[in-house]
Design an enzyme around this catalytic site. Structure first.
Site, PDB file in Angstrom:
ATOM      1  N   ASP A  19       0.816  -1.218   0.000  1.00  0.00           N
ATOM      2  CA  ASP A  19       0.000   0.000   0.000  1.00  0.00           C
ATOM      3  C   ASP A  19       0.851   1.270   0.000  1.00  0.00           C
ATOM      4  OD1 ASP A  19      -2.188  -1.588   0.063  1.00  0.00           O
ATOM      5  OD2 ASP A  19      -3.005  -0.833   1.952  1.00  0.00           O
ATOM      6  N   ASP A  20       0.228   2.345  -0.483  1.00  0.00           N
ATOM      7  CA  ASP A  20       0.677   3.741  -0.327  1.00  0.00           C
ATOM      8  C   ASP A  20       1.751   4.200  -1.302  1.00  0.00           C
ATOM      9  OD1 ASP A  20      -1.093   3.746   1.738  1.00  0.00           O
ATOM     10  OD2 ASP A  20       0.410   3.755   3.335  1.00  0.00           O
TER      11      ASP A  20
ATOM     12  N   HIS B 158      -5.754   3.125  -4.840  1.00  0.00           N
ATOM     13  CA  HIS B 158      -5.752   3.377  -3.393  1.00  0.00           C
ATOM     14  C   HIS B 158      -6.133   4.838  -3.117  1.00  0.00           C
ATOM     15  CE1 HIS B 158      -4.944   1.989   0.607  1.00  0.00           C
ATOM     16  NE2 HIS B 158      -3.881   2.761   0.828  1.00  0.00           N
TER      17      HIS B 158
ATOM     18  N   HIS C 191      -5.375   9.612  -0.555  1.00  0.00           N
ATOM     19  CA  HIS C 191      -5.343   8.773   0.639  1.00  0.00           C
ATOM     20  C   HIS C 191      -6.270   9.322   1.739  1.00  0.00           C
ATOM     21  CE1 HIS C 191      -3.727   6.193   3.864  1.00  0.00           C
ATOM     22  NE2 HIS C 191      -3.267   5.428   2.860  1.00  0.00           N
TER      23      HIS C 191
ATOM     24  N   HIS D  27       3.811  -2.331   3.291  1.00  0.00           N
ATOM     25  CA  HIS D  27       3.800  -0.947   2.794  1.00  0.00           C
ATOM     26  C   HIS D  27       5.133  -0.651   2.111  1.00  0.00           C
ATOM     27  CE1 HIS D  27       0.662  -0.791   5.915  1.00  0.00           C
ATOM     28  NE2 HIS D  27       0.141   0.209   5.205  1.00  0.00           N
TER      29      HIS D  27
END
Length: 744
Positions: A112-113, A163, A167, A264
């Site tokens: 993620d991210d 995603h 965010h 991550h």
């Protein structure tokens, strides 16, 4: 008495009922104004573009539109039980919520991210080394900022999902915001890698049992649009940085179960993740696990022949971006690239401008104080008193409202003078008014309309005395103005003297703003430049010259719009000294409307640029004549062109910070800068013996008036860069400055 020049017939008043044909100057001004409109628009567009770039950069960094709220503890009463207890892959085929679990002994590595320029490439290297695919849920703003990493990621065989763009917790957002977050991320993917995706993971999500009544409608809506939402079975919690062994332990599923595992590759310091990932892959392989992607799991769950499987299924969620989506995506990535380069450059510029502005204030205060003390010492003297008569030249074009007050103020002079009114083809009876006053020592010289420089040169030719004073036709002198103005000529090295121009019509808001500007921005500057012996401008409203010095440099030139700056620099280059006499005060009528003010300041700023360019070779002049090039030219360029052009950065960044970053800190910083300016202005007012009450206008001046001056300067720069040219313009006068005003 009247002394005509070449045979010239006074203008005949127009017949009643007939419109007067415009003069050559008026026609030229009209054409010039028409030519300037596109440049004004271009200046505004440049400022708008700067604002848009900053807003885009702020949006990318979640400073604009950022929302830090994260929902916890909400009820899940509206969420179906088979979803809450189901697998981590949620889709809505036929409108029915369906979950899919990861098969036993199978791992879906999800990250993620990202993408992050530091950590994502290291993750990709590890995955490539172990021939393991990953599914990366990418933040759209990061995709737009690092498109090359996304291309590498996809080409390596990994899968990507949305995603969101900034965010944010979508459960707090409107439907329009949700749609925008998804679509903008898809555009970023299209621009970066030429694909779109059907996979989605919500920020701050974890397992399906965390879905609540607020987030469930978001998943339903996205499912109806064909998105597959992906959750996790095991969470490495690597963002907590618990240590490599803990990350590996927490990411390991129990009893051979399959799992969607969360790591991550961005969002913080990820060195522990980078160290843990190889150990985790080796451990799971030792346990008999295989690795796949979300699409790989979904392909394995379909009946034979129902869809892609094996290697073909690893990226089944990807679709080639075509048409408008592709080109809009490329445009987005290109715009972000511009913002990524521009904003840091602007930030550096802001620091430079801030240092320059503060340095200028400090220099002005120190040198102005020294100048005041030096020139006001009891023993200070330029030399023997100058008592001989001088010639005062008054160029006039349609000055019927002001000419009488101007001439009557000169008639009260305590110094012997002759007054030469050069009527530059006026059509309003200016010359007749000057003659009708019957004032002693006044001569009226008529000429066809040719502009202010030509009028001044004509006046110099008719001057009888060695010292000539030049003033505007809308200006009034105090009785002692001429006497003070000519005293520096007792020093043989002095070739010209700048007087102290003051705003007479200061009772209006615009007049009060200009009054502050004249006292602080002009006269405080002149004290500084005087001590440095590089005075850039003798104001047209009040200046004195040695006649032979004017003739030596060829007189007043019409090469630029700022003939006063032009001749001042020319005198420097001729080795003449130019000084400032603060006690020689003249009262001038400042523009009374924003339109007139714009025209005047545009002429000043553009004319200054023309004069600097014309005398650019002063940079290589040798000896005393090169002092202006060595000292004055760099200071004028820095303080009157470069710094003012970039000074709006201070205001733009201040407003930006107030709205999107830290209102209190930004406000305090702005107030601190304002405080420094008020201190400088107060000292300037003290030196000029002005009343401080006008300083109450300074905050509003900074918020409104200064912004207009920025636009004028940008307009001037655009004109200079595009090669435009504008002739001398006549401002509309009202005759408000009838007599020398008091210092209140």
């Amino acid at each position: 008495m009247t002394t005509p020049t070449t045979p010239t017939t006074p203008p005949t008043p127009p017949a009643r009922g007939r419109r007067r044909a415009p003069s050559r100057m008026e026609r030229a001004a009209g054409r010039a104004a028409a030519l300037q409109r596109p440049r004004v628009l271009l200046a505004l567009l440049l400022l708008l573009a700067l604002t848009c770039v900053m807003l885009l950069d702020g949006y990318l960094r979640a400073e604009v539109g950022g929302d830090q709220r994260v929902r916890t503890g909400a009820s899940a009463s509206d969420v179906p039980d088979d979803v809450l207890d189901g697998g981590p892959i949620l889709s809505f085929p036929g409108g029915q919520a369906t979950t899919v679990s990861v098969p036993d002994k199978t791992i879906v590595l999800t990250f993620d991210d990202g993408p992050d320029p530091t950590w994502t490439p290291q993750v990709l290297d590890i995955l490539e080394k172990y021939d393991v695919p990953g599914t990366f849920f990418l933040v759209g703003s990061m995709v737009a900022r690092h498109p090359g990493i996304v291309r590498d990621l996809v080409e390596q065989g990994n899968e990507v999902g949305v995603h969101t763009f900034t965010h944010v917790d979508l459960s707090y957002q409107s439907q329009a915001r949700v749609t925008r977050e998804i679509e903008q991320t898809q555009l970023a993917l299209a621009g970066a890698a030429g694909i779109t995706t059907t996979l989605f993971r919500a920020p701050y999500s974890s397992q399906t049992d965390a879905i609540d009544n607020y987030s469930w409608p978001v998943y339903e809506s996205l499912g109806a649009d064909g998105y597959t939402s992906v959750f996790v079975d095991t969470d490495s919690d690597d963002w907590k940085r618990p240590g490599v062994s803990k990350i590996v332990e927490w990411a390991t599923p129990e009893d051979g179960e399959g799992a969607s595992v969360l790591f991550h590759d961005a969002g913080g310091e990820r060195s522990q993740t980078i160290e843990a990932l190889p150990k985790y892959i080796e451990k799971m392989r030792a346990k008999g696990y295989t690795f796949t992607t979300v699409s790989g799991v979904m392909a394995d769950q379909q009946p034979t022949g129902a869809g892609p499987a094996g290697e073909q299924g690893l990226q089944a969620a990807h679709h080639e971006a075509t048409g408008a989506t592709l080109y809009e995506g490329k445009a987005l990535v290109a715009a972000v690239a511009v913002a990524e380069w521009t904003v840091p450059a602007l930030s550096v510029g802001l620091v430079i401008v801030g240092v320059a502005v503060m340095g200028r204030f400090a220099m002005m205060l120190v040198l102005a104080r020294r100048h005041h003390r030096q020139r006001n010492r009891r023993r200070f003297s330029w030399g023997p008193p100058v008592t001989g008569p001088v010639s005062v030249i008054v160029p006039a074009y349609n000055e019927k409202e002001c000419i009488e007050a101007t001439l009557r103020s000169l008639a009260r002079s305590t110094h012997p003078i002759e007054i030469i009114v050069v009527d530059d083809g006026s059509t309003d009876g200016t010359a007749e008014i000057a003659e009708s006053l019957g004032l002693p020592g006044v001569r009226v010289v008529r000429q066809a309309n040719a502009g202010k420089p030509a009028a001044l040169n004509n006046g110099v030719r008719h001057a009888r005395y060695d010292i000539v004073v030049m003033m505007d036709g809308d200006t009034v002198f105090e009785p002692d103005t001429v006497r003070h103005l000519v005293q520096p000529f007792a020093d043989p090295s002095v070739g010209a003297v700048a007087g102290n121009a003051k705003v007479g019509n200061r009772r209006t808001l615009i007049g009060a703003w200009q009054h502050i500007e004249y006292v602080m921005g002009f006269n405080l500057d002149r004290r500084m430049y005087d001590l440095l012996r590089c005075m850039p401008t003798i104001p047209g409203a009040v200046g004195a010259f040695r006649r032979e010095a004017v003739l030596q440099v060829g007189g007043m030139s019409d090469d630029t719009l700022a003939e006063d700056t032009d001749i001042t620099i020319a005198l420097h280059r001729a080795g003449r000294r130019v000084v400032y006499e603060e006690h020689a005060r003249a009262w001038t009528e400042a523009p009374g409307s924003l339109g007139q003010l714009w025209s005047q300041r545009y002429r000043w700023s553009y004319g200054t640029m023309q004069a600097l360019w014309k005398h650019r070779r002063s940079l290589t002049d040798k000896g005393p004549s090169g002092r202006f090039g060595r000292v004055g030219m760099p200071l004028v360029v820095l303080f009157q062109v470069v710094t003012p052009v970039f000074a709006p950065l201070i205001d733009v960044f201040t407003v930006y910070s107030m709205l999107f970053v830290d209102f209190r800190a930004a406000l305090l910083a702005w107030l601190a800068v304002l405080g420094v300016q008020v201190v400088c202005a107060a000292y300037a007012f003290r030196l000029d013996r002005e009343k401080y009450r006008y300083l109450l206008m300074m905050p509003l001046q900074q918020l409104a008036y200064r912004q207009m001056m920025y636009l004028v300067l940008i307009h001037s720069c655009v004109t200079a860069l595009t090669g435009g040219r504008l002739r001398w313009q006549k401002l509309k006068r009202t005759g408000e400055v009838g007599t020398p005003a008091g210092t209140g």
